[in-house]
Enzyme design. Structure first.
Site, PDB file in Angstrom:
ATOM      1  N   LYS A 156      66.130  58.419  -1.505  1.00  0.00           N
ATOM      2  CA  LYS A 156      67.113  57.953  -0.527  1.00  0.00           C
ATOM      3  C   LYS A 156      66.432  57.046   0.492  1.00  0.00           C
ATOM      4  CE  LYS A 156      68.894  59.443   3.316  1.00  0.00           C
ATOM      5  NZ  LYS A 156      69.237  58.145   3.983  1.00  0.00           N
ATOM      6  N   GLU A 230      55.644  62.355   7.586  1.00  0.00           N
ATOM      7  CA  GLU A 230      54.985  61.378   8.456  1.00  0.00           C
ATOM      8  C   GLU A 230      56.004  60.999   9.509  1.00  0.00           C
ATOM      9  OE1 GLU A 230      54.575  58.374  10.240  1.00  0.00           O
ATOM     10  OE2 GLU A 230      53.844  57.038   8.667  1.00  0.00           O
ATOM     11  N   CYS A 264      55.233  52.454  12.747  1.00  0.00           N
ATOM     12  CA  CYS A 264      54.842  53.793  13.181  1.00  0.00           C
ATOM     13  C   CYS A 264      53.451  53.816  13.793  1.00  0.00           C
ATOM     14  CB  CYS A 264      54.936  54.776  12.022  1.00  0.00           C
ATOM     15  SG  CYS A 264      53.928  54.326  10.587  1.00  0.00           S
ATOM     16  N   GLU A 365      57.826  57.627  21.704  1.00  0.00           N
ATOM     17  CA  GLU A 365      57.735  56.506  20.775  1.00  0.00           C
ATOM     18  C   GLU A 365      58.949  55.591  20.962  1.00  0.00           C
ATOM     19  OE1 GLU A 365      56.591  55.838  16.099  1.00  0.00           O
ATOM     20  OE2 GLU A 365      57.979  57.456  16.584  1.00  0.00           O
TER      21      GLU A 365
END
Length: 471
Positions: A156, A230, A264, A365
């Site tokens: 997905k 992750e 990231c 973040e």
């Protein structure tokens, strides 16, 4: 059905079908049958490696088409898209070469009549969920080792950027992957949740946000399924005053603003020694203001659009919070003006100085074209600042002192540390983070091991009665 938008124009570039829960059941069921009963289970490692090599060749053949689709879908420049496709090809080739190199190992059992060995078998049915920022690259980090190990899988991609994964599945079919081994599902988090919760799934690999990762761990606990996560980072880029100034400045811009900071491992926390701090911030801001923002397909463009209007609004909220908490805006912070930018999701590269570790923009973040700058005094101060985060994905240190470089790199609690560089990765080197950045590793031999079970086979080649019981 749902629409897929071009972030640079806001226009619909595709309309695709969202999977229902019944289709999730059907996809997982097909993967289960292909693993348990199909011919895939009987393939050799060499045959799987050959499949991956054929796929790599097809990726080379369709490089320009894939790069253009990736650029249109994500808003990154066409040049970045080409780099991504080349990296995807390298990942498939690496795991093609690694597939038949895993012969297990012999164990010394201390007896001439015993053969004891460790072998590796596939985990089973894998649910592979990739993010929107590097949709094809991040999916390749999962698909290639999962296939090399002999698993079946349901994929997905993000509903925001599904198009290159759709193309990858076509290429895998052209390369000869058997029915049921790779199945594609499209849709939002509800489809992902149905995959994760499915009792026939043996392993979940997810790249994305921390809060979603927590939910996946909770769901996978039922049935004690394996997970690999992750979950991003808040990555320190530490610059000592003895570093090569111009090179460190150039890389600081790249670390923060490539793909509009939607990376990231972005160097979003710039930590600069006080002796060069003021000059560095001034030069960084001036250079950031000159970055060419525009149409990702224009060769003159240096950074493109953010992925969606919703994501841009989220980044703008962080910018507003930074101003309220006392950070000084040195560059950007606004949308570019002009007719070329009116329909797309653009935002100027943004630099904040006078930042402290308690500010929201320093701790969370942002995942956008925003860099915060903190100052430090000495080596101990730099290490303390760099490690003062709940994340631990990546970081960098810039210095001309080789001993200091090794000391600081060794002290940083981050899964990847660059010395006098930023952002490179190697398919043969493990990738992953500490703390809230996740668990498990992708790439390298460990990336293959994530998709394998270890089995001990103990054979007594000369069994004789032991007479344990006399009755």
């Amino acid at each position: 059905m749902f629409d897929v938008l071009n972030p640079a124009t806001g226009e619909v570039i595709a309309t695709v079908a969202e999977a229902s829960r019944a289709e999730v059941d059907a996809a997982v069921g097909a993967a289960r049958r292909a693993f348990d009963d199909g011919p895939w289970r009987r393939t050799t490692a060499g045959e799987r490696g050959a499949l991956l090599r054929r796929t790599a060749d097809l990726l080379v053949r369709d490089r320009e088409e894939l790069a253009r689709i990736e650029s249109l879908d994500t808003g990154k420049t066409l040049g970045e898209g080409r780099i991504d496709i080349d990296d995807v090809t390298n990942v498939f080739r690496y795991y093609a070469d690694l597939a038949d190199k895993d012969a297990g190992r012999l164990v010394d059992a201390g007896s001439a009549t015993v053969v004891s060995r460790i072998v590796h078998e596939p985990v089973g049915v894998c649910a592979l969920i990739a993010p929107w920022n590097y949709p094809l690259l991040q999916m390749s980090w999962k698909v290639a080792p999962a296939l090399a190990a002999g698993n079946t899988m349901v994929l997905k991609p993000s509903e925001v950027t599904p198009l290159t994964t759709m193309k990858l599945v076509e290429l895998l079919e052209e390369a000869g992957v058997p029915d049921g081994v790779v199945t594609l599902l499209l849709g939002d988090g509800r489809v992902g949740a149905a995959m994760v919760e499915h009792p026939a799934v043996d392993l979940v690999s997810f790249t994305g946000g921390y809060s979603t990762g927590e939910k996946i761990m909770t769901a996978a606990a039922k049935g004690v399924r394996r997970v690999a996560l992750e979950l991003g980072g808040k990555n320190p880029n530490v610059v000592f005053d003895d570093a090569d100034y111009d090179t460190a400045l150039d890389y600081a811009l790249m670390a923060a603003f490539v793909h509009s900071g939607q990376v990231c491992s972005a160097g979003a926390r710039l930590i600069v020694q006080e002796g060069i701090h003021d000059r560095f911030v001034a030069d960084l801001a001036a250079r950031a203001d000159r970055i060419r923002v525009g149409d990702p397909l224009d060769p003159a463009t240096e950074t493109g659009a953010l992925v969606s209007a919703q994501h841009r609004a989220k980044v703008e909220d962080y910018i507003e919070s930074a101003l309220k908490e006392g950070a000084t805006l040195r560059a950007g912070g606004k949308r570019p003006e002009g007719p070329a930018y009116e329909s797309g999701f653009f935002l100027r590269p943004t630099v904040f100085s006078d930042c402290t570790r308690d500010m929201t923009i320093v701790r969370e973040e942002v995942f956008g074209p925003v860099v915060t700058v903190e100052r430090f005094t000495d080596e101990a101060d730099a290490i303390a600042l760099a490690n003062d985060t709940e994340y631990g994905l990546a970081g960098a240190v810039w210095t001309s002192d080789a001993s200091r470089a090794q000391r600081v790199a060794g002290a940083l609690r981050h899964g990847t540390v660059w010395i006098n560089d930023y952002h490179p990765y190697l398919p043969q080197a493990e990738w992953g983070g500490f703390g809230r950045s996740g668990i498990g590793r992708e790439l390298g031999p460990s990336g293959l091991a994530e998709y394998q079970e270890s089995k001990h086979i103990y054979q007594n080649i000369d069994p004789v009665p032991q007479h344990w019981f006399k009755g």
